[in-house]
Design a protein around this motif. Structure first.
Motif, short mmCIF file in Angstrom:
data_model
loop_
_atom_site.label_atom_id
_atom_site.label_comp_id
_atom_site.label_asym_id
_atom_site.label_seq_id
_atom_site.Cartn_x
_atom_site.Cartn_y
_atom_site.Cartn_z
N LYS A 13 0.81 -1.20 -0.03
CA LYS A 13 -0.10 0.08 -0.10
C LYS A 13 0.85 1.28 0.14
O LYS A 13 0.56 2.11 -0.54
N LYS A 14 2.08 1.16 0.78
CA LYS A 14 2.68 2.14 1.02
C LYS A 14 3.51 2.85 -0.63
O LYS A 14 3.96 3.81 -0.67
N GLU A 15 3.67 1.81 -1.23
CA GLU A 15 4.46 1.71 -2.65
C GLU A 15 3.07 1.98 -3.71
O GLU A 15 3.47 2.07 -4.71
N LYS A 16 2.06 2.44 -3.15
CA LYS A 16 0.93 2.70 -4.05
C LYS A 16 0.52 1.58 -5.00
O LYS A 16 0.17 1.80 -6.20
N ILE B 136 -8.67 -8.52 -6.26
CA ILE B 136 -9.09 -10.03 -6.20
C ILE B 136 -10.36 -10.43 -6.98
O ILE B 136 -11.43 -9.69 -6.86
N LEU B 137 -9.99 -11.59 -7.66
CA LEU B 137 -11.00 -12.23 -8.38
C LEU B 137 -11.37 -13.61 -7.55
O LEU B 137 -10.82 -14.09 -7.50
N SER C 288 -14.41 -12.10 3.35
CA SER C 288 -14.11 -11.03 4.30
C SER C 288 -12.62 -10.14 4.26
O SER C 288 -12.68 -9.06 4.10
N ILE C 289 -11.77 -11.28 4.17
CA ILE C 289 -10.49 -10.65 4.07
C ILE C 289 -9.92 -10.15 2.65
O ILE C 289 -9.56 -8.90 2.71
N SER C 290 -10.61 -10.87 1.88
CA SER C 290 -10.39 -10.25 0.38
C SER C 290 -10.85 -8.90 0.32
O SER C 290 -10.30 -8.03 -0.44
N LYS C 291 -11.92 -8.84 0.56
CA LYS C 291 -12.71 -7.43 0.33
C LYS C 291 -12.07 -6.30 1.26
O LYS C 291 -11.71 -5.19 0.90
N SER C 292 -11.66 -6.73 2.55
CA SER C 292 -10.64 -5.79 3.16
C SER C 292 -9.36 -5.46 2.68
O SER C 292 -8.98 -4.20 2.75
N ASN D 82 -6.96 0.02 -2.42
CA ASN D 82 -7.84 0.64 -3.25
C ASN D 82 -7.82 -0.17 -4.69
O ASN D 82 -7.90 0.45 -5.83
N GLY D 83 -8.13 -1.29 -4.46
CA GLY D 83 -8.20 -2.07 -5.75
C GLY D 83 -9.60 -2.55 -6.02
O GLY D 83 -10.54 -2.22 -5.10
N PHE D 84 -9.98 -3.48 -6.79
CA PHE D 84 -11.41 -4.02 -6.95
C PHE D 84 -11.46 -5.24 -6.49
O PHE D 84 -10.38 -6.14 -6.48
N PHE D 85 -12.54 -5.57 -6.10
CA PHE D 85 -12.97 -7.23 -5.87
C PHE D 85 -14.11 -7.56 -6.68
O PHE D 85 -15.13 -6.54 -6.90
N ASP D 86 -14.10 -8.63 -7.14
CA ASP D 86 -15.17 -9.07 -7.82
C ASP D 86 -15.49 -10.66 -7.66
O ASP D 86 -14.24 -11.35 -7.12
#
Length: 306
Positions: free
Chosen positions: A171-174, A179-180, A189-193, A199-203
């Protein structure tokens, strides 16, 4: 591939025998080919994680990176297939040599994250060493390293054992972690967190949305449209949608090159409707044709339709 820019898309497939591995790999690699072809700035690394064991499917041989330069997708595909076959032939023998205590302490995702962090550090170090001499090589880059991580989870187990320290450092490295989730039994629950934090996408795959390749393309490929427009000196908003990627600032007609105000711009779908209804496009100042990958003013568009 543009040798002046070097960004990496890391794909990690956490496999648990719930889907056909060859179909999964085929979908993933076809997406990768589309992704690097459009972006012209990326290479990719494809990892396979299976039962506390992992392998880098590509690039796995010394000559593999050269295939990016020549866009030799047939050899990339062959290399992935060969490595995958060797992995499953040897994984059972390798597991038998590991004690239960040792296996219980292994979490491949953490090992891969650590390797990625080391590669990021090396990239940052190289960039600092080159210094001002890197100006011409990085003239098209605006935000430094744009590496991304994509986790594809075939297991019903979430990433509970992931090292939070590595997530924080990424995260610090941006670096975004996307996660798919393929397993419908996974609560994620962990994946969504993880996705929210970076700032990634989850699907996830559902009955209505089951085409893995299509999901990947919808989430990723539109981002690369910005790069295509940026090379044409067009300002593009940070958006992941094709039809929302054009900014409200002035663009230029792809035919006559006159500046156009885009306040009333239309998407490609609406353009198709206007072909059948000439009166509906009277007040429109800009059209974007996805098949042409370009924008046109009303005057030039009318000439093209004749």
């Amino acid at each position: 591939m543009n040798s002046g820019t070097h960004h990496t898309l890391y794909i990690i497939l956490n496999y648990a025998l719930n889907d056909n591995i060859f179909e999964l790999i085929s979908s993933i690699q076809q997406f990768c080919f589309s992704f690097i072809s459009l972006s012209l700035q990326y290479d990719f690394q494809l990892y396979l994680v299976y039962n506390n064991t992992y392998i880098l499917l590509f690039p796995s041989k010394l000559k593999d990176p050269t295939y990016f330069i020549t866009s030799n997708y047939s050899e990339i595909s062959k290399s992935i297939s060969d490595t995958l076959e060797n992995f499953f032939n040897n994984v059972t023998q390798a597991e038998e040599k590991l004690s239960n205590d040792f296996k219980s302490n292994i979490y491949p995702i953490n090992i891969i994250f650590k390797k990625i962090l080391l590669e990021l550090n090396q990239k940052n170090k190289s960039k600092n060493v080159i210094g001002d001499g890197n100006f011409f090589l990085s003239a098209n880059e605006t935000n430094g390293i744009k590496d991304r991580i994509l986790l594809i989870n075939d297991s019903e187990n979430d990433f509970d054992n992931v090292n939070q320290k590595y997530i924080f450092l990424l995260k610090k490295e941006k670096i975004k972690i996307d996660i798919l989730s393929l397993n419908k039994k996974n609560k994620n629950s962990i994946s969504k967190s993880i996705c929210l934090f970076t700032n990634g996408f989850f699907d996830n795959v559902t009955n209505e949305k089951s085409n893995i390749g299509q999901i990947l393309i919808q989430e990723y490929i539109p981002l690369q449209t910005k790069d295509i427009f940026r090379k044409n000196k067009v300002n593009i908003k940070d958006s992941i949608n094709y039809n929302k990627s054009i900014s409200d600032e002035s663009l230029f007609c792809g035919n006559c090159h006159k500046p156009i105000n885009t306040n009333n711009s239309l998407s490609n779908n609406k353009f198709q409707n206007n072909i059948n209804n000439n009166n509906s496009s009277i007040n429109t100042k800009l059209f974007y044709l996805e098949q042409e990958k370009n924008t046109f003013c009303k005057l030039c568009l009318d000439k093209m339709k004749k």
